[in-house]
Scaffold this motif. Structure first.
Motif, PDB file in Angstrom:
ATOM      1  N   SER A  34     -41.141  29.244 -67.846  1.00  0.00           N
ATOM      2  CA  SER A  34     -42.011  29.908 -66.876  1.00  0.00           C
ATOM      3  C   SER A  34     -42.055  29.205 -65.537  1.00  0.00           C
ATOM      4  O   SER A  34     -42.605  29.739 -64.571  1.00  0.00           O
ATOM      5  N   VAL A  35     -41.493  27.997 -65.450  1.00  0.00           N
ATOM      6  CA  VAL A  35     -41.533  27.231 -64.204  1.00  0.00           C
ATOM      7  C   VAL A  35     -40.702  27.902 -63.119  1.00  0.00           C
ATOM      8  O   VAL A  35     -40.990  27.792 -61.933  1.00  0.00           O
ATOM      9  N   THR A  36     -39.658  28.617 -63.511  1.00  0.00           N
ATOM     10  CA  THR A  36     -38.784  29.281 -62.538  1.00  0.00           C
ATOM     11  C   THR A  36     -38.804  30.783 -62.784  1.00  0.00           C
ATOM     12  O   THR A  36     -39.200  31.240 -63.864  1.00  0.00           O
ATOM     13  N   GLY A  71     -32.293  17.580 -79.070  1.00  0.00           N
ATOM     14  CA  GLY A  71     -33.320  17.876 -78.077  1.00  0.00           C
ATOM     15  C   GLY A  71     -34.468  18.656 -78.653  1.00  0.00           C
ATOM     16  O   GLY A  71     -34.757  18.565 -79.852  1.00  0.00           O
ATOM     17  N   SER A  72     -35.129  19.433 -77.786  1.00  0.00           N
ATOM     18  CA  SER A  72     -36.317  20.187 -78.198  1.00  0.00           C
ATOM     19  C   SER A  72     -36.048  21.671 -78.365  1.00  0.00           C
ATOM     20  O   SER A  72     -36.941  22.427 -78.740  1.00  0.00           O
ATOM     21  N   GLN A  73     -34.815  22.111 -78.071  1.00  0.00           N
ATOM     22  CA  GLN A  73     -34.498  23.541 -77.993  1.00  0.00           C
ATOM     23  C   GLN A  73     -34.386  24.173 -79.369  1.00  0.00           C
ATOM     24  O   GLN A  73     -33.478  23.875 -80.143  1.00  0.00           O
ATOM     25  N   ASN A  74     -35.315  25.077 -79.682  1.00  0.00           N
ATOM     26  CA  ASN A  74     -35.191  25.897 -80.883  1.00  0.00           C
ATOM     27  C   ASN A  74     -34.206  27.025 -80.612  1.00  0.00           C
ATOM     28  O   ASN A  74     -34.145  27.564 -79.498  1.00  0.00           O
ATOM     29  N   LEU A  75     -33.461  27.415 -81.636  1.00  0.00           N
ATOM     30  CA  LEU A  75     -32.502  28.502 -81.473  1.00  0.00           C
ATOM     31  C   LEU A  75     -33.078  29.838 -81.933  1.00  0.00           C
ATOM     32  O   LEU A  75     -32.394  30.854 -81.863  1.00  0.00           O
ATOM     33  N   TYR A  76     -34.337  29.841 -82.383  1.00  0.00           N
ATOM     34  CA  TYR A  76     -34.839  31.059 -83.003  1.00  0.00           C
ATOM     35  C   TYR A  76     -35.320  32.120 -82.018  1.00  0.00           C
ATOM     36  O   TYR A  76     -35.769  33.184 -82.436  1.00  0.00           O
ATOM     37  N   SER A  77     -35.245  31.853 -80.730  1.00  0.00           N
ATOM     38  CA  SER A  77     -35.624  32.879 -79.770  1.00  0.00           C
ATOM     39  C   SER A  77     -34.842  32.711 -78.472  1.00  0.00           C
ATOM     40  O   SER A  77     -34.676  31.597 -77.992  1.00  0.00           O
ATOM     41  N   GLU A  78     -34.393  33.800 -77.916  1.00  0.00           N
ATOM     42  CA  GLU A  78     -33.758  33.799 -76.602  1.00  0.00           C
ATOM     43  C   GLU A  78     -34.704  34.340 -75.539  1.00  0.00           C
ATOM     44  O   GLU A  78     -34.382  34.377 -74.366  1.00  0.00           O
ATOM     45  N   THR A  79     -35.901  34.765 -75.960  1.00  0.00           N
ATOM     46  CA  THR A  79     -36.854  35.352 -75.021  1.00  0.00           C
ATOM     47  C   THR A  79     -38.010  34.406 -74.715  1.00  0.00           C
ATOM     48  O   THR A  79     -38.910  34.767 -73.979  1.00  0.00           O
ATOM     49  N   THR A  80     -37.973  33.219 -75.264  1.00  0.00           N
ATOM     50  CA  THR A  80     -39.073  32.288 -75.057  1.00  0.00           C
ATOM     51  C   THR A  80     -39.166  31.836 -73.605  1.00  0.00           C
ATOM     52  O   THR A  80     -38.159  31.692 -72.916  1.00  0.00           O
ATOM     53  N   GLU A  81     -40.387  31.598 -73.139  1.00  0.00           N
ATOM     54  CA  GLU A  81     -40.630  31.073 -71.802  1.00  0.00           C
ATOM     55  C   GLU A  81     -40.984  29.588 -71.856  1.00  0.00           C
ATOM     56  O   GLU A  81     -41.526  29.040 -70.898  1.00  0.00           O
ATOM     57  N   LEU A  82     -40.699  28.946 -72.982  1.00  0.00           N
ATOM     58  CA  LEU A  82     -41.012  27.525 -73.112  1.00  0.00           C
ATOM     59  C   LEU A  82     -40.036  26.686 -72.298  1.00  0.00           C
ATOM     60  O   LEU A  82     -38.868  27.039 -72.135  1.00  0.00           O
ATOM     61  N   ALA A  83     -40.523  25.564 -71.802  1.00  0.00           N
ATOM     62  CA  ALA A  83     -39.674  24.609 -71.081  1.00  0.00           C
ATOM     63  C   ALA A  83     -39.103  23.625 -72.100  1.00  0.00           C
ATOM     64  O   ALA A  83     -39.857  22.967 -72.824  1.00  0.00           O
ATOM     65  N   ASN A  97     -44.112  19.789 -59.946  1.00  0.00           N
ATOM     66  CA  ASN A  97     -44.148  20.641 -58.754  1.00  0.00           C
ATOM     67  C   ASN A  97     -44.786  21.988 -59.074  1.00  0.00           C
ATOM     68  O   ASN A  97     -45.591  22.520 -58.295  1.00  0.00           O
ATOM     69  N   PHE A  98     -44.433  22.542 -60.224  1.00  0.00           N
ATOM     70  CA  PHE A  98     -44.979  23.821 -60.663  1.00  0.00           C
ATOM     71  C   PHE A  98     -46.494  23.720 -60.860  1.00  0.00           C
ATOM     72  O   PHE A  98     -47.250  24.593 -60.432  1.00  0.00           O
ATOM     73  N   PHE A 154     -50.165  25.997 -69.116  1.00  0.00           N
ATOM     74  CA  PHE A 154     -49.864  27.158 -69.963  1.00  0.00           C
ATOM     75  C   PHE A 154     -49.946  28.380 -69.064  1.00  0.00           C
ATOM     76  O   PHE A 154     -50.830  28.481 -68.208  1.00  0.00           O
ATOM     77  N   ILE A 155     -49.025  29.301 -69.210  1.00  0.00           N
ATOM     78  CA  ILE A 155     -49.051  30.509 -68.394  1.00  0.00           C
ATOM     79  C   ILE A 155     -48.627  31.696 -69.250  1.00  0.00           C
ATOM     80  O   ILE A 155     -47.744  31.586 -70.099  1.00  0.00           O
ATOM     81  N   GLY A 156     -49.320  32.804 -69.049  1.00  0.00           N
ATOM     82  CA  GLY A 156     -49.018  34.006 -69.806  1.00  0.00           C
ATOM     83  C   GLY A 156     -48.714  35.170 -68.885  1.00  0.00           C
ATOM     84  O   GLY A 156     -49.373  35.339 -67.858  1.00  0.00           O
ATOM     85  N   ASP A 157     -47.725  35.948 -69.255  1.00  0.00           N
ATOM     86  CA  ASP A 157     -47.385  37.153 -68.512  1.00  0.00           C
ATOM     87  C   ASP A 157     -47.228  38.263 -69.542  1.00  0.00           C
ATOM     88  O   ASP A 157     -46.143  38.498 -70.076  1.00  0.00           O
ATOM     89  N   GLY A 158     -48.349  38.900 -69.848  1.00  0.00           N
ATOM     90  CA  GLY A 158     -48.329  39.886 -70.922  1.00  0.00           C
ATOM     91  C   GLY A 158     -48.101  39.198 -72.254  1.00  0.00           C
ATOM     92  O   GLY A 158     -48.860  38.323 -72.651  1.00  0.00           O
ATOM     93  N   ILE A 159     -47.005  39.579 -72.925  1.00  0.00           N
ATOM     94  CA  ILE A 159     -46.702  38.978 -74.226  1.00  0.00           C
ATOM     95  C   ILE A 159     -45.816  37.750 -74.089  1.00  0.00           C
ATOM     96  O   ILE A 159     -45.522  37.093 -75.088  1.00  0.00           O
ATOM     97  N   ASP A 160     -45.346  37.452 -72.871  1.00  0.00           N
ATOM     98  CA  ASP A 160     -44.523  36.265 -72.652  1.00  0.00           C
ATOM     99  C   ASP A 160     -45.432  35.077 -72.346  1.00  0.00           C
ATOM    100  O   ASP A 160     -46.133  35.069 -71.333  1.00  0.00           O
ATOM    101  N   LEU A 161     -45.421  34.091 -73.228  1.00  0.00           N
ATOM    102  CA  LEU A 161     -46.274  32.918 -73.069  1.00  0.00           C
ATOM    103  C   LEU A 161     -45.395  31.693 -72.854  1.00  0.00           C
ATOM    104  O   LEU A 161     -44.402  31.503 -73.554  1.00  0.00           O
ATOM    105  N   GLY A 162     -45.748  30.840 -71.892  1.00  0.00           N
ATOM    106  CA  GLY A 162     -44.927  29.674 -71.586  1.00  0.00           C
ATOM    107  C   GLY A 162     -45.728  28.398 -71.492  1.00  0.00           C
ATOM    108  O   GLY A 162     -46.886  28.403 -71.063  1.00  0.00           O
ATOM    109  N   TRP A 163     -45.114  27.305 -71.914  1.00  0.00           N
ATOM    110  CA  TRP A 163     -45.701  25.988 -71.778  1.00  0.00           C
ATOM    111  C   TRP A 163     -44.600  24.941 -71.935  1.00  0.00           C
ATOM    112  O   TRP A 163     -43.455  25.270 -72.285  1.00  0.00           O
ATOM    113  N   ASN A 164     -44.918  23.694 -71.683  1.00  0.00           N
ATOM    114  CA  ASN A 164     -43.936  22.633 -71.889  1.00  0.00           C
ATOM    115  C   ASN A 164     -43.717  22.406 -73.377  1.00  0.00           C
ATOM    116  O   ASN A 164     -44.661  22.228 -74.148  1.00  0.00           O
TER     117      ASN A 164
END
Length: 528
Positions: free
Chosen positions: A313-315, A469-481, A250-251, A186-196
């Protein structure tokens, strides 16, 4: 030495030429939709090919896998027997794992529990029985260390305890021959939160299982189950699943020791040593000697498939991840109709309100593509969404069908500007836009009054190309993998539509514009 090097170069050249021939063959068989997707990915995401996307092939195993299975067309959809009849699903997942001769990758939001865990343990036991010191079977399991709250306090999942439970039934002789790694980040950059957030099982570069399902007993196998959709393949697309897993491992390895305060990374292994070690990288030639790989090699020229994901957030942050661009390309290439089965199309909100969560926005690019399809090209749009629950179980962001319709209309107004004809807009919306909540035989709640929830991420364009797949369409700003597969075969997609979408739509759709009050929405927009 020269002879050895020459042979190696020759072998690599032959392999490369074979790969080129496969790509050329697959590309020539793509539909106009598939070609549009491939073109966008090739132009905009060349460097992430074989990492987050690829043109591959394979055969669909059986039909699509959806749970719960007994509600569609059931005159008594609240029959309690229907709640507990989907144990076949974790059994199917475990069956795929148990096929392994060399390599297993498993990715999900959190580790399996309940029936999922017991089935996975049985599969691991089978693998241990055939694993040897000379040929240990490698199992990599990667999850999300996303923030969880218990008793109003943040807590981390105990992955050491999980791997201990997973392997507790192995006998000592078999145990020493297995190599298992469990990682999470899990990684956070301010309000941007990312995880698998990807969900997949890949085995020996031959077998693949992917979709929207997490591995949670209480969500899928207990009372009031959540609806979800996955799919199984045999073929080269499985290699893409392993390659995608490589990027996240790798990340994790690169950042494990330098994790900041807004970063949580875990690694556990079996057998347990001293300092944590990381698993090897998947390389295709490592599995080429397996019977599994050899058996499905003939499927490499089967159904054209495009694996597509986001590394989040991996890239370094991209303007738009490959999966976003691929889905938008699908929508933009539609000539007839687009079907959606989604959890939501509105952004995350602060629980109990319609205040958008900081850093989140409505997915303007998706909305613009949908709006353009409706107004400019007269494309039909049919959409099934989860019932609104205001975060009671986390399967709705709190937006109703009117809210979604309103944002689509706003996107049309923005694109058309002063050229917009309001009467034409109303006519095209009436003819082409239908949004409904998921229902069982017309009812949007279970027998006890609990809303029916939906977690699928499914799109069909022109009844000939589909995404699962796993891709939600409700956000274009998500950092999720995220990760999923686009199926480009009209016959296979027709089967998927008949088996899944048509059944969901028949039970859910109420007629006219569905659950959208078009008059009310238009008046509200004009008044605002």
């Amino acid at each position: 030495i020269a002879a050895f090097v020459g042979a190696a170069v020759t072998g690599a050249t032959v392999a490369l030429e074979g790969a080129k021939l496969e790509v050329e063959s697959l590309n020539s068989n793509l539909s106009y939709i598939g070609k549009a997707v491939y073109s966008v990915l090739s132009e905009n995401h060349k460097n992430s090919r074989y990492k987050a996307w690829n043109l591959a092939s394979g055969n669909i195993v059986g039909s699509v896998q959806y749970t719960p299975t007994k509600f569609w067309g059931n005159p008594n959809p609240n029959d309690p027997k229907a709640f507990y009849d989907d144990y076949w699903f974790p059994e199917k997942m475990a069956e795929i794992i148990a096929h392994a001769e060399k390599w297993v990758d498993i990715m999900s939001l959190t580790p399996p529990n309940g029936k999922f865990l017991s089935e996975f343990k049985a599969a691991i036991n089978k693998l241990a029985g055939r694993s040897t010191p000379e040929n240990p079977i490698i199992v990599r399991m990667l999850f999300a260390n996303y923030p969880r709250i218990r008793n109003l306090e943040l807590f981390d999942f105990d992955y050491d305890a999980f791997i201990k439970e997973l392997t507790e039934d192995l006998n000592s002789t078999d145990a020493i021959n297995m190599r298992i790694w469990v990682g999470a980040w899990f990684i956070g950059d301010g309000i941007d939160l990312g995880w698998n957030h990807a969900k997949l099982i890949a085995v020996d570069g031959a077998f693949l299982h992917t979709g929207g399902h997490n591995m949670w007993h209480e969500i899928y196998l207990s009372e009031n189950p959540v609806h979800d959709l996955s799919i199984e393949f045999e073929g080269s697309v499985a290699v893409d699943g392993h390659q995608y897993a490589n990027q996240q491992w790798n990340f994790l390895e690169t950042n494990y020791k330098d994790c900041s305060e807004l970063c949580v990374m875990s690694i556990s292994e079996f057998p347990k040593g001293g300092e944590p070690t990381f698993p090897p990288k998947f390389v295709e030639h490592e599995v080429e000697a397996t019977a599994n790989y050899s058996r499905v090699k003939s499927s490499y020229y089967g159904t054209p498939l495009i694996s597509v994901g986001s590394l989040g957030s991996v890239t370094p942050k991209e303007e738009s991840p490959p999966s976003n661009d691929a889905i938008i390309a699908m929508i933009k290439s539609a000539k007839k109709i687009i079907h959606f089965v989604l959890q939501d199309l509105g952004p995350l909100t602060i629980p109990g309100t319609k205040a958008v969560y900081p850093g989140q926005t409505w997915p303007t690019k998706y909305l613009a593509a949908i709006g353009n399809a409706i107004y400019s090209r007269g494309i039909g749009v049919e959409m099934v969404l989860s019932n609104v629950d205001v975060w009671e179980r986390g399967y709705s962001n709190g937006w109703d069908c009117d809210d979604v319709a309103s944002e689509i209309i706003k996107s049309i107004r923005k694109e058309q500007g002063s050229m917009l004809d309001d009467d034409v807009l109303r006519a095209k919306l009436t003819a082409n836009l239908r949004i409904t909540y998921i229902r069982h035989n017309g009812s949007n709640s279970y027998g006890d009054g609990s809303p029916i929830y939906l977690h699928s991420k499914h799109i069909i364009v022109d009844d000939s190309v589909a995404y699962i797949g796993s891709q939600n369409l409700y956000s274009e700003t998500t950092e999720l993998a995220e990760w999923g597969v686009i199926i480009d075969d009209v016959e296979e997609v027709q089967k998927i539509k008949e088996e899944y979408f048509d059944k969901v739509w028949a039970d859910s759709y109420t007629g006219a514009s569905g659950d959208v009050n078009l008059q009310k929405v238009m008046e509200s927009i004009n008044a605002g």
